[in-house]
Design an enzyme around this catalytic site. Structure first.
Site, PDB file in Angstrom:
ATOM      1  N   SER A 115       0.834  -1.210   0.000  1.00  0.00           N
ATOM      2  CA  SER A 115       0.000   0.000   0.000  1.00  0.00           C
ATOM      3  C   SER A 115       0.863   1.253   0.000  1.00  0.00           C
ATOM      4  CB  SER A 115      -0.851   0.073   1.267  1.00  0.00           C
ATOM      5  OG  SER A 115      -1.700  -0.984   1.377  1.00  0.00           O
ATOM      6  N   HIS A 136      -2.382  -3.583  -6.517  1.00  0.00           N
ATOM      7  CA  HIS A 136      -2.873  -3.118  -5.219  1.00  0.00           C
ATOM      8  C   HIS A 136      -4.384  -3.337  -5.101  1.00  0.00           C
ATOM      9  CE1 HIS A 136      -4.008   0.227  -2.327  1.00  0.00           C
ATOM     10  NE2 HIS A 136      -3.260  -0.599  -1.614  1.00  0.00           N
ATOM     11  N   GLU A 148      -5.267  -1.419  -8.407  1.00  0.00           N
ATOM     12  CA  GLU A 148      -4.369  -0.442  -9.035  1.00  0.00           C
ATOM     13  C   GLU A 148      -3.069  -1.160  -9.406  1.00  0.00           C
ATOM     14  OE1 GLU A 148      -5.268   3.757  -6.937  1.00  0.00           O
ATOM     15  OE2 GLU A 148      -4.922   2.095  -5.571  1.00  0.00           O
ATOM     16  N   ASN A 187      -6.223   5.744  -2.658  1.00  0.00           N
ATOM     17  CA  ASN A 187      -5.919   6.135  -1.276  1.00  0.00           C
ATOM     18  C   ASN A 187      -5.651   7.624  -1.128  1.00  0.00           C
ATOM     19  OD1 ASN A 187      -6.448   3.865   0.182  1.00  0.00           O
ATOM     20  ND2 ASN A 187      -4.398   3.007  -0.065  1.00  0.00           N
TER      21      ASN A 187
HETATM   22  N1  LIG Z   1      -5.159  -4.311   5.050  1.00  0.00           N
HETATM   23  C1  LIG Z   1      -5.483  -3.552   4.004  1.00  0.00           C
HETATM   24  O1  LIG Z   1      -6.553  -2.911   3.977  1.00  0.00           O
HETATM   25  C2  LIG Z   1      -4.574  -3.494   2.802  1.00  0.00           C
HETATM   26  C3  LIG Z   1      -5.105  -2.992   1.593  1.00  0.00           C
HETATM   27  C4  LIG Z   1      -4.304  -2.992   0.453  1.00  0.00           C
HETATM   28  C5  LIG Z   1      -3.003  -3.444   0.533  1.00  0.00           C
HETATM   29  N2  LIG Z   1      -2.500  -3.918   1.727  1.00  0.00           N
HETATM   30  C6  LIG Z   1      -1.123  -4.444   1.714  1.00  0.00           C
HETATM   31  O2  LIG Z   1      -1.189  -5.864   1.674  1.00  0.00           O
HETATM   32  C7  LIG Z   1      -0.056  -6.413   2.366  1.00  0.00           C
HETATM   33  C8  LIG Z   1      -0.561  -7.332   3.462  1.00  0.00           C
HETATM   34  O3  LIG Z   1      -1.360  -6.577   4.338  1.00  0.00           O
HETATM   35  P1  LIG Z   1      -2.409  -7.275   5.322  1.00  0.00           P
HETATM   36  O4  LIG Z   1      -3.300  -6.187   5.809  1.00  0.00           O
HETATM   37  O5  LIG Z   1      -2.979  -8.474   4.688  1.00  0.00           O
HETATM   38  O6  LIG Z   1      -1.426  -7.696   6.509  1.00  0.00           O
HETATM   39  P2  LIG Z   1      -1.666  -8.803   7.637  1.00  0.00           P
HETATM   40  O7  LIG Z   1      -0.814  -8.380   8.775  1.00  0.00           O
HETATM   41  O8  LIG Z   1      -3.101  -9.055   7.861  1.00  0.00           O
HETATM   42  O9  LIG Z   1      -1.041 -10.118   6.977  1.00  0.00           O
HETATM   43  C9  LIG Z   1       0.316 -10.241   6.686  1.00  0.00           C
HETATM   44  C10 LIG Z   1       0.658 -11.712   6.739  1.00  0.00           C
HETATM   45  O10 LIG Z   1       1.996 -11.879   6.314  1.00  0.00           O
HETATM   46  C11 LIG Z   1       2.554 -12.934   7.078  1.00  0.00           C
HETATM   47  N3  LIG Z   1       3.993 -12.835   6.966  1.00  0.00           N
HETATM   48  C12 LIG Z   1       4.844 -12.008   7.597  1.00  0.00           C
HETATM   49  N4  LIG Z   1       6.098 -12.237   7.172  1.00  0.00           N
HETATM   50  C13 LIG Z   1       6.033 -13.227   6.264  1.00  0.00           C
HETATM   51  C14 LIG Z   1       6.976 -13.903   5.460  1.00  0.00           C
HETATM   52  N5  LIG Z   1       8.263 -13.598   5.511  1.00  0.00           N
HETATM   53  N6  LIG Z   1       6.544 -14.862   4.633  1.00  0.00           N
HETATM   54  C15 LIG Z   1       5.233 -15.184   4.582  1.00  0.00           C
HETATM   55  N7  LIG Z   1       4.297 -14.586   5.303  1.00  0.00           N
HETATM   56  C16 LIG Z   1       4.686 -13.614   6.135  1.00  0.00           C
HETATM   57  C17 LIG Z   1       1.994 -12.747   8.467  1.00  0.00           C
HETATM   58  O11 LIG Z   1       2.073 -13.960   9.200  1.00  0.00           O
HETATM   59  C18 LIG Z   1       0.562 -12.330   8.145  1.00  0.00           C
HETATM   60  O12 LIG Z   1      -0.306 -13.437   8.093  1.00  0.00           O
HETATM   61  C19 LIG Z   1       0.746  -5.238   2.863  1.00  0.00           C
HETATM   62  O13 LIG Z   1       1.741  -4.951   1.925  1.00  0.00           O
HETATM   63  C20 LIG Z   1      -0.269  -4.107   2.914  1.00  0.00           C
HETATM   64  O14 LIG Z   1       0.300  -2.838   2.765  1.00  0.00           O
HETATM   65  C21 LIG Z   1      -3.270  -3.969   2.852  1.00  0.00           C
END
Ligand SMILES: NC(=O)c1ccc[n+]([C@@H]2O[C@H](COP(=O)([O-])OP(=O)(O)OC[C@H]3O[C@@H](n4cnc5c(N)ncnc54)[C@H](O)[C@@H]3O)[C@@H](O)[C@H]2O)c1
Length: 309
Positions: A115, A136, A148, A187
């Protein structure tokens, strides 16, 4: 297909690819999160079934396409399209990219769901910069159509086109940015609106419920089908010229998070995940009901948006 990271975003993205008929390997370092992700996907599919968006057979088939693993090599071997959705931490992402580059197929595309990091920042963590792209998604990823897409200078046009085709194939509405910018498109627009919503709430103009209603029953109602630019054309650019001229100087230009929001965060009031935020929730049951209600509305809206007129 492989999805790395099974958290908030990873499980929804996995569901999408599986629903479209791809075998998906979902990888996480935490086995419990993988099980939790499968449960969430199953619940999401139940709701889609309840809303007549899928059949029970389609639900079962989708689940059969998903394989969970804590072994990275098993997850990505033979995969041509890998979505990275691990924690938003550059070191974690770089460490993963390093491991990936030793084991993935030469022509595999790595699509990051980041993000906040630019494609330039991410590229610094990979050797093969021409295979990295940002896709994204929005939360909940299995329902919100927008993805995106951000490209790097090194990437070939055919990889962008291939990525867009894959995203369209799973029912998404990809938007490819001509150039990178922090926050991308959606965003930035959301942040501008949230800053103003915080300002209105802080200045006692209306309570949180009414500020949200003014958006969801007003501009938000239109935005599901016409964006702010088409809205400006429909209203007349002469009118919108005056609106911007008269209002822009009066809008919030605050660069800091308002103290009332900071205070809530400091007190652990994060919103639905802690049961208290700008609204108060009566326990986990109410939170789950609210999420369910939100998702039912999103499924119905998605059905309407997919209808031809
Ligand atoms: N939450 C949102 O609304 C949102 C929206 C768009 C994009 N994002 C992006 O998506 C990505 C994930 O966000 P999220 O909200 O799902 O996070 P989250 O914390 O819910 O999930 C992240 C996961 O990654 C795992 N993880 C950590 N290190 C790891 C590794 N080395 N190998 C494998 N798994 C690993 C963790 O155990 C966890 O389950 C981020 O880059 C975030 O910026 C999030």
């Amino acid at each position: 297909m492989a999805v790395l990271g099974a958290g908030t975003m990873g499980h929804g993205i996995t569901q999408l690819y599986a629903q479209a008929g791809f075998d998906v390997y979902l990888y996480d370092i935490n086995g419990e999160i993988l099980q939790d992700a499968l449960n969430k996907i199953s619940t999401n599919l139940d709701l889609l079934f309840q809303e007549n968006a899928i059949t029970l057979a389609e639900k079962e088939k989708t689940l059969q396409y998903i394989f969970t693993t804590t072994n990275l090599e098993e997850a990505v071997s033979g995969s041509k399209f890998i979505t990275e959705a691990v924690s938003e931490n550059l070191n974690v992402k770089f460490d993963l990219f390093k491991q990936l580059e030793e084991i993935v197929d030469k022509d595999a595309i790595i699509a990051s769901n980041t993000s906040t990091f630019s494609i330039k920042q991410l590229s610094e963590g990979v050797q093969k910069k021409d295979r990295l792209i940002i896709t994204h998604f929005f939360n909940p990823a299995h329902l919100v159509p927008l993805v995106e897409v951000v490209k790097s200078e090194e990437i070939a046009q055919e990889i962008i086109e291939h990525t867009v085709a894959i995203l369209k194939g799973i029912g998404k509405k990809p938007v490819v940015l001509k150039k990178g910018i922090p926050g991308l498109i959606a965003n930035r627009l959301q942040a501008a609106l949230v800053r103003e919503a915080f300002y209105l709430l802080d200045n006692g103009i209306a309570d949180a419920k009414d500020i949200d209603l003014a958006v969801s029953a007003g501009p938000g109602f239109r935005w599901a089908f016409i964006g702010p630019l088409e809205t400006a054309d429909f209203g007349g650019l002469d009118i919108w010229k005056s609106v911007v001229e008269n209002l822009a100087p009066l809008l919030s230009k605050e660069e800091k998070v308002p103290p009332f929001v900071k205070e809530k965060v400091d007190n652990g009031q994060f919103g639905t995940k802690t049961g208290n935020g700008l609204f108060t929730y009566q326990g986990n049951d109410e939170v789950q009901n609210k999420i369910r209600e939100r998702d039912i509305h999103f499924i119905r809206l998605l059905n309407i948006k997919n209808e031809e007129i």
